[in-house]
Design a protein around this motif. Sequence first.
Motif, PDB file in Angstrom:
ATOM      1  N   PHE A   6      20.987  14.809  17.196  1.00 48.78           N
ATOM      2  CA  PHE A   6      20.043  15.882  16.867  1.00 48.78           C
ATOM      3  C   PHE A   6      20.427  17.104  17.688  1.00 48.78           C
ATOM      4  N   SER A   7      20.426  18.277  17.044  1.00 50.44           N
ATOM      5  CA  SER A   7      20.527  19.515  17.809  1.00 50.44           C
ATOM      6  C   SER A   7      19.910  20.655  17.000  1.00 50.44           C
ATOM      7  N   GLY A   8      19.765  21.797  17.649  1.00 49.28           N
ATOM      8  CA  GLY A   8      19.150  22.920  16.959  1.00 49.28           C
ATOM      9  C   GLY A   8      19.419  24.227  17.677  1.00 49.28           C
ATOM     10  N   ALA A   9      19.094  25.310  16.966  1.00 49.17           N
ATOM     11  CA  ALA A   9      19.198  26.646  17.563  1.00 49.17           C
ATOM     12  C   ALA A   9      17.992  27.451  17.093  1.00 49.17           C
ATOM     13  N   GLN A  10      17.644  28.457  17.882  1.00 45.61           N
ATOM     14  CA  GLN A  10      16.488  29.296  17.552  1.00 45.61           C
ATOM     15  C   GLN A  10      16.885  30.455  16.643  1.00 45.61           C
ATOM     16  N   LEU A  43       9.646  27.020  15.434  1.00 45.52           N
ATOM     17  CA  LEU A  43       8.454  26.921  16.295  1.00 45.52           C
ATOM     18  C   LEU A  43       8.802  27.307  17.732  1.00 45.52           C
ATOM     19  N   HIS A  44      10.027  27.023  18.132  1.00 45.83           N
ATOM     20  CA  HIS A  44      10.459  27.481  19.454  1.00 45.83           C
ATOM     21  C   HIS A  44      10.572  29.009  19.493  1.00 45.83           C
ATOM     22  N   ALA A  45      10.985  29.582  18.357  1.00 49.06           N
ATOM     23  CA  ALA A  45      11.201  31.033  18.328  1.00 49.06           C
ATOM     24  C   ALA A  45       9.932  31.800  18.696  1.00 49.06           C
ATOM     25  N   SER A 133      10.263  16.504  21.831  1.00 46.62           N
ATOM     26  CA  SER A 133       9.738  15.900  20.599  1.00 46.62           C
ATOM     27  C   SER A 133      10.774  15.969  19.481  1.00 46.62           C
ATOM     28  N   ASP A 134      11.425  17.129  19.360  1.00 45.42           N
ATOM     29  CA  ASP A 134      12.487  17.271  18.343  1.00 45.42           C
ATOM     30  C   ASP A 134      13.462  16.098  18.453  1.00 45.42           C
ATOM     31  N   ILE A 135      13.901  15.883  19.668  1.00 44.00           N
ATOM     32  CA  ILE A 135      14.981  14.918  19.905  1.00 44.00           C
ATOM     33  C   ILE A 135      14.473  13.487  19.742  1.00 44.00           C
ATOM     34  N   VAL A 143      22.954  14.506  21.996  1.00 39.30           N
ATOM     35  CA  VAL A 143      22.464  15.871  21.751  1.00 39.30           C
ATOM     36  C   VAL A 143      23.543  16.863  22.189  1.00 39.30           C
ATOM     37  N   PRO A 144      24.320  17.394  21.237  1.00 35.07           N
ATOM     38  CA  PRO A 144      25.352  18.374  21.623  1.00 35.07           C
ATOM     39  C   PRO A 144      24.745  19.758  21.868  1.00 35.07           C
ATOM     40  N   VAL A 145      24.868  20.216  23.087  1.00 42.40           N
ATOM     41  CA  VAL A 145      24.301  21.510  23.504  1.00 42.40           C
ATOM     42  C   VAL A 145      25.223  22.177  24.515  1.00 42.40           C
ATOM     43  N   GLY A 146      24.930  23.443  24.809  1.00 41.71           N
ATOM     44  CA  GLY A 146      25.610  24.155  25.887  1.00 41.71           C
ATOM     45  C   GLY A 146      24.979  23.798  27.232  1.00 41.71           C
ATOM     46  N   VAL A 181      34.907  22.228  27.930  1.00 39.27           N
ATOM     47  CA  VAL A 181      35.314  23.640  27.892  1.00 39.27           C
ATOM     48  C   VAL A 181      34.403  24.348  26.892  1.00 39.27           C
ATOM     49  N   GLY A 182      33.854  25.503  27.293  1.00 38.60           N
ATOM     50  CA  GLY A 182      33.072  26.309  26.337  1.00 38.60           C
ATOM     51  C   GLY A 182      31.570  26.118  26.432  1.00 38.60           C
ATOM     52  N   ALA A 183      31.097  25.297  27.357  1.00 42.92           N
ATOM     53  CA  ALA A 183      29.655  25.031  27.446  1.00 42.92           C
ATOM     54  C   ALA A 183      28.887  26.198  28.068  1.00 42.92           C
ATOM     55  N   ASN A 184      29.631  27.122  28.685  1.00 38.67           N
ATOM     56  CA  ASN A 184      28.952  28.262  29.297  1.00 38.67           C
ATOM     57  C   ASN A 184      29.829  29.507  29.138  1.00 38.67           C
ATOM     58  N   ILE A 185      29.796  30.075  27.940  1.00 38.59           N
ATOM     59  CA  ILE A 185      30.546  31.305  27.685  1.00 38.59           C
ATOM     60  C   ILE A 185      29.755  32.445  28.337  1.00 38.59           C
ATOM     61  N   LEU A 186      30.472  33.294  29.050  1.00 39.62           N
ATOM     62  CA  LEU A 186      29.803  34.318  29.854  1.00 39.62           C
ATOM     63  C   LEU A 186      29.756  35.672  29.141  1.00 39.62           C
TER      64      LEU A 186
HETATM   65  P1  TYM Z   1      19.605  28.454  21.612  1.00 33.58           P
HETATM   66  O1  TYM Z   1      19.123  28.889  20.287  1.00 33.58           O
HETATM   67  O2  TYM Z   1      19.363  29.349  22.784  1.00 33.58           O
HETATM   68  O3  TYM Z   1      21.161  28.185  21.576  1.00 33.58           O
HETATM   69  C1  TYM Z   1      21.773  27.331  20.621  1.00 33.58           C
HETATM   70  C2  TYM Z   1      22.872  26.531  21.291  1.00 33.58           C
HETATM   71  O4  TYM Z   1      23.865  27.399  21.857  1.00 33.58           O
HETATM   72  C3  TYM Z   1      24.116  27.019  23.212  1.00 33.58           C
HETATM   73  N1  TYM Z   1      24.453  28.233  23.977  1.00 33.58           N
HETATM   74  C4  TYM Z   1      25.613  28.436  24.616  1.00 33.58           C
HETATM   75  N2  TYM Z   1      26.713  27.677  24.745  1.00 33.58           N
HETATM   76  C5  TYM Z   1      27.745  28.192  25.473  1.00 33.58           C
HETATM   77  N3  TYM Z   1      27.718  29.415  26.053  1.00 33.58           N
HETATM   78  C6  TYM Z   1      26.635  30.210  25.949  1.00 33.58           C
HETATM   79  N4  TYM Z   1      26.613  31.419  26.494  1.00 33.58           N
HETATM   80  C7  TYM Z   1      25.516  29.732  25.196  1.00 33.58           C
HETATM   81  N5  TYM Z   1      24.303  30.252  24.889  1.00 33.58           N
HETATM   82  C8  TYM Z   1      23.672  29.325  24.160  1.00 33.58           C
HETATM   83  C9  TYM Z   1      22.819  26.406  23.679  1.00 33.58           C
HETATM   84  O5  TYM Z   1      23.018  25.566  24.800  1.00 33.58           O
HETATM   85  C10 TYM Z   1      22.374  25.643  22.453  1.00 33.58           C
HETATM   86  O6  TYM Z   1      23.010  24.380  22.400  1.00 33.58           O
HETATM   87  N6  TYM Z   1      16.267  25.112  23.225  1.00 33.58           N
HETATM   88  C11 TYM Z   1      17.407  25.300  22.351  1.00 33.58           C
HETATM   89  C12 TYM Z   1      17.126  24.926  20.911  1.00 33.58           C
HETATM   90  C13 TYM Z   1      16.576  23.566  20.699  1.00 33.58           C
HETATM   91  C14 TYM Z   1      17.268  22.341  20.780  1.00 33.58           C
HETATM   92  C15 TYM Z   1      16.333  21.331  20.451  1.00 33.58           C
HETATM   93  C16 TYM Z   1      18.575  22.009  21.081  1.00 33.58           C
HETATM   94  C17 TYM Z   1      15.283  23.283  20.344  1.00 33.58           C
HETATM   95  N7  TYM Z   1      15.137  21.920  20.175  1.00 33.58           N
HETATM   96  C18 TYM Z   1      16.673  19.980  20.444  1.00 33.58           C
HETATM   97  C19 TYM Z   1      18.924  20.664  21.084  1.00 33.58           C
HETATM   98  C20 TYM Z   1      17.995  19.664  20.762  1.00 33.58           C
HETATM   99  C21 TYM Z   1      17.808  26.765  22.388  1.00 33.58           C
HETATM  100  O7  TYM Z   1      17.031  27.622  22.685  1.00 33.58           O
HETATM  101  O8  TYM Z   1      19.066  26.981  21.950  1.00 33.58           O
END
Ligand code: TYM
Length: 325
Positions: A6-10, A43-45, A133-135, A143-146, A181-186
């Motif tokens: 599961f993953s998501g973006a706002q 809903l997060h937005a 709850s989402d997850i 959960v693939p995220v940054g 690599v790429g989990a925190n692009i600046l």
């Molecule tokens: P959001 O919308 O801010 O960002 C979406 C995804 O992009 C990643 N990310 C980055 N990765 C690398 N470098 C960056 N500079 C960068 N900025 C953002 C975020 O880590 C994210 O994976 N809370 C979450 C949304 C969410 C969610 C979830 C994610 C809601 N429910 C359940 C996973 C599982 C968010 O605001 O992502």
Amino acid sequence: MKKRIFSGAQPTGQLHIGNYLGALKNWVALQDEYESFYCIVNLHAITLPQNPKVLRQKTLDLARIYLAAGIDPEKSTIFIQSDVPEHAELTWILSCIARMGELERMTQYKDKGKGNSERAGVGLFTYPVLMASDILLYQTDLVPVGQDQKQHLELTRDLAERFNRDFGETFTIPEPFIPPVGANILSLQEPTKKMSKSDENANGSIFLLDDADTITKKIKRAVTDSGTEINFDDSRPAIKNLLTIFQLLTGKSASECETHFAGKGYGHFKTELAETVVEFLRPFQDRVKEFDDAALDAILKPGAEKARSIASDTLKSVYKKVGIA
Ligand code: TYM
């Protein structure tokens, strides 16, 4: 049985290359191996003020971006969070086991609430409970995220473990997938900060829908470090960041990138990086335009139905466990 993602973006601001490289790229890569659920978290937005007239549009636009990035609706489930009311319902139950102290420690709340608890919205405070709850509704394995979401993932695991301990085995404990690599692009302008949708300086971010001229200008204006070498050096975060973007878009190894630019100057490097980003985004931007509202509806409706069938099973079991059904 396949393990589940599961993953998501706002649907706020504009998606940038950090969102793509830190998250969406991996969602696409993992969708063959996992049963995947990719959600547009509207809903997060609304935890920060949104213009109601544009929120719906942005929600649909984000679905287009998921599809253009390569999420295949034949393989993955794409849906809008508010179409599955179980997300909000489970949030209430988990709010009753979450602790103020652990939510107060969330750095995103501290950043976005600007440390002003008198004025910060309650939704901003409980944001991570909705994310948990989402997850947890989907019995998610991965959960693939940054990097910026790591703390929220830890909270999710804590809440799941606490619920399982107090009410009996209910939730799968999810693992984060944070790419090496790429989990925190600046930010291109302030390479000590992450690239962020909410950054007031648009020059800090390359947006996925930026045109070629804008991208080239932003890269030309990107700050660099002292020195001349183009290499991966932690003490030179600006160049490392630009080189990381190049590496991930070309698929070259770190040492191939360094060899490629050996003896070349910043000017040459920036020109080639700009061309690489523009060439990468061009077909992506064409694909975004391919999905009209009817095509989206035909994907999002069955997506929500499939998601709901799983979410409602989990919620039923939760209600039974806590004694309200
Ligand atoms: P959001 O919308 O801010 O960002 C979406 C995804 O992009 C990643 N990310 C980055 N990765 C690398 N470098 C960056 N500079 C960068 N900025 C953002 C975020 O880590 C994210 O994976 N809370 C979450 C949304 C969410 C969610 C979830 C994610 C809601 N429910 C359940 C996973 C599982 C968010 O605001 O992502």
